[in-house]
Design an enzyme around this catalytic site. Structure first.
Site, PDB file in Angstrom:
ATOM      1  N   CYS A 140       0.817  -1.225   0.000  1.00  0.00           N
ATOM      2  CA  CYS A 140       0.000   0.000   0.000  1.00  0.00           C
ATOM      3  C   CYS A 140       0.846   1.269   0.000  1.00  0.00           C
ATOM      4  O   CYS A 140       0.326   2.355  -0.265  1.00  0.00           O
ATOM      5  CB  CYS A 140      -0.941   0.011   1.190  1.00  0.00           C
ATOM      6  N   HIS A 183      -3.445   7.391   2.162  1.00  0.00           N
ATOM      7  CA  HIS A 183      -3.807   6.016   1.798  1.00  0.00           C
ATOM      8  C   HIS A 183      -5.132   5.700   2.486  1.00  0.00           C
ATOM      9  O   HIS A 183      -5.347   6.058   3.646  1.00  0.00           O
ATOM     10  CB  HIS A 183      -2.713   5.057   2.251  1.00  0.00           C
ATOM     11  N   ASN A 241     -10.244  -0.191   0.415  1.00  0.00           N
ATOM     12  CA  ASN A 241      -8.789  -0.046   0.365  1.00  0.00           C
ATOM     13  C   ASN A 241      -8.279  -0.653  -0.951  1.00  0.00           C
ATOM     14  O   ASN A 241      -8.323  -1.871  -1.122  1.00  0.00           O
ATOM     15  CB  ASN A 241      -8.199  -0.765   1.587  1.00  0.00           C
TER      16      ASN A 241
HETATM   17  O1  UT7 Z   1      -3.621  -0.981   3.523  1.00  0.00           O
HETATM   18  C1  UT7 Z   1      -2.891  -1.741   4.411  1.00  0.00           C
HETATM   19  C2  UT7 Z   1      -3.038  -1.200   5.712  1.00  0.00           C
HETATM   20  N1  UT7 Z   1      -4.162  -1.809   6.396  1.00  0.00           N
HETATM   21  C3  UT7 Z   1      -4.563  -1.256   7.512  1.00  0.00           C
HETATM   22  O2  UT7 Z   1      -4.034  -0.247   7.894  1.00  0.00           O
HETATM   23  C4  UT7 Z   1      -5.601  -1.893   8.340  1.00  0.00           C
HETATM   24  C5  UT7 Z   1      -5.530  -1.327   9.733  1.00  0.00           C
HETATM   25  N2  UT7 Z   1      -6.450  -1.971  10.641  1.00  0.00           N
HETATM   26  C6  UT7 Z   1      -7.772  -1.784  10.563  1.00  0.00           C
HETATM   27  O3  UT7 Z   1      -8.279  -1.105   9.718  1.00  0.00           O
HETATM   28  C7  UT7 Z   1      -8.618  -2.422  11.659  1.00  0.00           C
HETATM   29  O4  UT7 Z   1      -7.765  -3.017  12.611  1.00  0.00           O
HETATM   30  C8  UT7 Z   1      -9.604  -3.469  11.102  1.00  0.00           C
HETATM   31  C9  UT7 Z   1     -10.734  -2.780  10.378  1.00  0.00           C
HETATM   32  C10 UT7 Z   1      -8.905  -4.436  10.208  1.00  0.00           C
HETATM   33  C11 UT7 Z   1     -10.220  -4.254  12.270  1.00  0.00           C
HETATM   34  O5  UT7 Z   1     -10.863  -3.366  13.174  1.00  0.00           O
HETATM   35  P1  UT7 Z   1     -10.550  -3.461  14.742  1.00  0.00           P
HETATM   36  O6  UT7 Z   1     -11.394  -2.463  15.397  1.00  0.00           O
HETATM   37  O7  UT7 Z   1      -9.060  -3.337  14.927  1.00  0.00           O
HETATM   38  O8  UT7 Z   1     -11.071  -4.901  15.098  1.00  0.00           O
HETATM   39  P2  UT7 Z   1     -10.275  -6.177  15.671  1.00  0.00           P
HETATM   40  O9  UT7 Z   1      -9.356  -6.746  14.638  1.00  0.00           O
HETATM   41  O10 UT7 Z   1      -9.677  -5.835  17.010  1.00  0.00           O
HETATM   42  O11 UT7 Z   1     -11.475  -7.207  15.894  1.00  0.00           O
HETATM   43  C12 UT7 Z   1     -12.552  -6.900  16.785  1.00  0.00           C
HETATM   44  C13 UT7 Z   1     -13.626  -7.956  16.627  1.00  0.00           C
HETATM   45  C14 UT7 Z   1     -13.093  -9.374  16.654  1.00  0.00           C
HETATM   46  O12 UT7 Z   1     -14.006 -10.192  17.352  1.00  0.00           O
HETATM   47  P3  UT7 Z   1     -13.745 -10.571  18.896  1.00  0.00           P
HETATM   48  O13 UT7 Z   1     -12.434 -11.306  18.916  1.00  0.00           O
HETATM   49  O14 UT7 Z   1     -13.701  -9.272  19.635  1.00  0.00           O
HETATM   50  O15 UT7 Z   1     -14.925 -11.421  19.231  1.00  0.00           O
HETATM   51  C15 UT7 Z   1     -13.104  -9.799  15.199  1.00  0.00           C
HETATM   52  O16 UT7 Z   1     -13.223 -11.190  15.028  1.00  0.00           O
HETATM   53  O17 UT7 Z   1     -14.275  -7.813  15.365  1.00  0.00           O
HETATM   54  C16 UT7 Z   1     -14.338  -9.077  14.712  1.00  0.00           C
HETATM   55  N3  UT7 Z   1     -14.355  -8.870  13.266  1.00  0.00           N
HETATM   56  C17 UT7 Z   1     -15.481  -8.709  12.561  1.00  0.00           C
HETATM   57  N4  UT7 Z   1     -16.769  -8.694  12.929  1.00  0.00           N
HETATM   58  C18 UT7 Z   1     -17.686  -8.503  11.958  1.00  0.00           C
HETATM   59  C19 UT7 Z   1     -13.298  -8.789  12.428  1.00  0.00           C
HETATM   60  N5  UT7 Z   1     -13.718  -8.575  11.165  1.00  0.00           N
HETATM   61  C20 UT7 Z   1     -15.079  -8.526  11.229  1.00  0.00           C
HETATM   62  C21 UT7 Z   1     -16.066  -8.336  10.255  1.00  0.00           C
HETATM   63  N6  UT7 Z   1     -17.367  -8.331  10.683  1.00  0.00           N
HETATM   64  N7  UT7 Z   1     -15.791  -8.136   8.963  1.00  0.00           N
END
Ligand code: UT7
Length: 321
Positions: free
Chosen positions: A114, A248, A278
Site C-alpha cells: 500500500c 492512503h 482499500n
Molecule cells: O492498507 C494496508 C493497511 N491496512 C490497515 O491499515 C488496516 C488497519 N487496521 C484496521 O483497519 C482495523 O484493525 C480493522 C478494520 C482491520 C479491524 O478493526 P478493529 O477495530 O481493529 O477490530 P479487531 O481486529 O480488534 O477485531 C474486533 C472484533 C473481533 O471479534 P472478537 O475477537 O472481539 O470477538 C473480530 O473477530 O471484530 C471481529 N471482526 C469482525 N466482525 C464482523 C473482524 N472482522 C469482522 C467483520 N465483521 N468483517
C-alpha cells in the site's frame, strides 16, 4: 532548480460493485460493523477480463490526455502493484507495449504494497529533479479481490480494485517539494502475502493476504504522526500551511486521527474509502484524481500525500499543486 510537477491525473474503477449488504451474504459480518470499524460502504471488483494491466492502461490514457502529453513523450513508467499481471515481464513493460512506445525505462514496484505509490512517485521525482528524464507516468493498479481470502471476514470486507495514474513533468515552478520513504522489516508479519516462488507454502493460506489489523492500526497511527513532523520540518512549514491531506485509504479512523494531527478539517482530506474500500497502491492516486477532477484541489494548493503498508513500508510527499 528543476521540480517535478503534476501535469495530469487519471482513474479507473471496475463497473461491478459489492456493497456491505452483499458482503453480509458472503461472510459473517454486518453493514454496521464494517462502517463503524472501517468507514467502508462498498468496493469495486474487477471483472474476469480485467487485470492490473488493463486498469493501468485506462487510468494512464486518461492521465496523459489530462496532461496534454502523448505516450511518446513519457520518459519513465512505474507501476506500483502487489497484484501484477505476471512475475515478469513487468506490468509496466506490458503497458509500454500497449501504448506503442519503446525505449524508456519501465518497471513495477511489487513489494511495497500500500506504500507503493509513494515509493514510485519518489523515484520518478528523483529522476526528474536530477534532469535524467523530463516526464514520468506513475501508476498504482490493484486487483486486491484476487488476493483476499473470501472466507476471511477480517480481510475480505476491506479491499477493492482500481487504478490511479499521475503524469509528472519537469518544471521551473515548485511542484513536488520533498518525498520521504521508510521501511522497518521487524514488522514483516503484521501484513503480508507470503506466497514463495518454487517453494512449498509454509503458511496456511499463503496465497492470500495475512493481516493483524489491530496491530497494524496502532503502528500506522504512530509512524504517520512522525512522518508528518519529518515532512513539515524538511520544508520549514507549519501544519497551517497544508491545504489538503491525500492519505492512503485503509481505515476512516486512521484518516480522522491523521487529520486531527495536522489540525485539518475532514473537508480538507481527499477521501474515497466509503465508495472504493482499500485499493492498496491505487488508493492515493485515485483520491488525488477525484479531488482534482471535482475541483476541490486547486492549482497552488499545498498537498500532503501519505501511504503505509506491508513491509512495513511507508512514505510521504509534499506537493505544491
Ligand atoms: O492498507 C494496508 C493497511 N491496512 C490497515 O491499515 C488496516 C488497519 N487496521 C484496521 O483497519 C482495523 O484493525 C480493522 C478494520 C482491520 C479491524 O478493526 P478493529 O477495530 O481493529 O477490530 P479487531 O481486529 O480488534 O477485531 C474486533 C472484533 C473481533 O471479534 P472478537 O475477537 O472481539 O470477538 C473480530 O473477530 O471484530 C471481529 N471482526 C469482525 N466482525 C464482523 C473482524 N472482522 C469482522 C467483520 N465483521 N468483517
Amino acid at each position: 532548480m528543476i521540480y517535478s510537477k503534476i501535469l495530469g491525473t487519471g482513474a479507473y474503477l471496475p463497473e461491478k460493485i459489492l456493497t456491505n449488504a452483499d458482503m453480509e451474504k458472503i461472510v459473517d459480518t454486518t453493514h454496521d460493523w464494517i462502517v463503524e470499524r472501517t468507514g467502508i460502504h462498498q468496493r469495486h471488483i474487477a471483472a474476469e477480463h480485467e487485470t492490473a494491466l488493463t486498469m493501468a492502461e485506462k487510468a494512464s490514457r486518461q492521465a496523459m490526455t489530462d496532461a496534454g502529453i502523448t505516450p511518446a513523450e513519457i520518459g519513465m513508467i512505474i507501476i506500483a502493484t502487489t497484484t501484477p499481471e505476471k512475475m515478469f515481464p513487468s506490468t509496466a513493460c506490458l503497458l509500454q507495449q500497449r501504448l506503442g512506445i519503446a525505449g524508456c525505462p519501465a518497471f513495477d514496484l511489487n513489494s511495497t504494497a500500500c506504500a507503493g505509490f509513494m515509493y514510485a512517485l519518489s523515484i520518478a521525482d528523483q529522476y526528474i529533479k536530477s534532469g535524467a528524464i523530463k516526464s514520468a507516468l506513475v501508476i498504482g493498479s490493484e486487483v486486491m479481490s484476487r488476493v483476499v481470502d473470501w472466507s476471511d471476514r477480517t480481510t475480505c470486507v476491506l479491499f477493492g480494485d482500481g487504478a490511479g495514474a499521475v503524469v509528472i513533468g519537469a518544471s521551473q515552478e515548485p511542484g513536488v517539494l520533498s518525498t520521504h520513504l521508510h521501511a522497518d522489516g521487524t514488522h514483516k508479519d503484521v501484513l503480508s502475502l507470503p506466497v514463495s516462488i518454487g517453494k512449498p507454502m509454509d503458511v496456511e493460506g499463503a496465497l492470500y493476504i495475512q493481516m493483524t489489523g489491530n496491530q497494524l492500526f496502532k503502528l500506522a497511527v504512530n509512524i504517520l504522526g512522525d512522518l508528518f513532523d519529518e515532512t513539515l520540518k524538511a520544508n520549514g512549514l507549519k501544519k497551517s500551511d497544508i491545504n489538503w491531506l491525500v492519505p492512503h485509504q485503509a481505515n476512516i479512523r486512521i484518516i480522522q486521527s491523521m487529520a486531527k494531527k495536522l489540525d485539518l478539517d475532514m473537508d480538507q482530506v481527499a477521501i474515497t474509502l466509503p465508495d472504493q474500500g482499500n485499493t492498496s497502491s491505487a488508493s492515493i492516486p485515485l483520491a488525488l484524481d477525484k479531488a482534482i477532477r471535482d475541483g476541490r484541489i486547486k492549482r497552488g494548493d499545498m498537498l500532503l500525500l501519505e501511504g503505509f503498508g506491508g513491509g512495513l513500508a511507508w512514505g510521504s510527499a509534499l506537493i505544491k499543486y
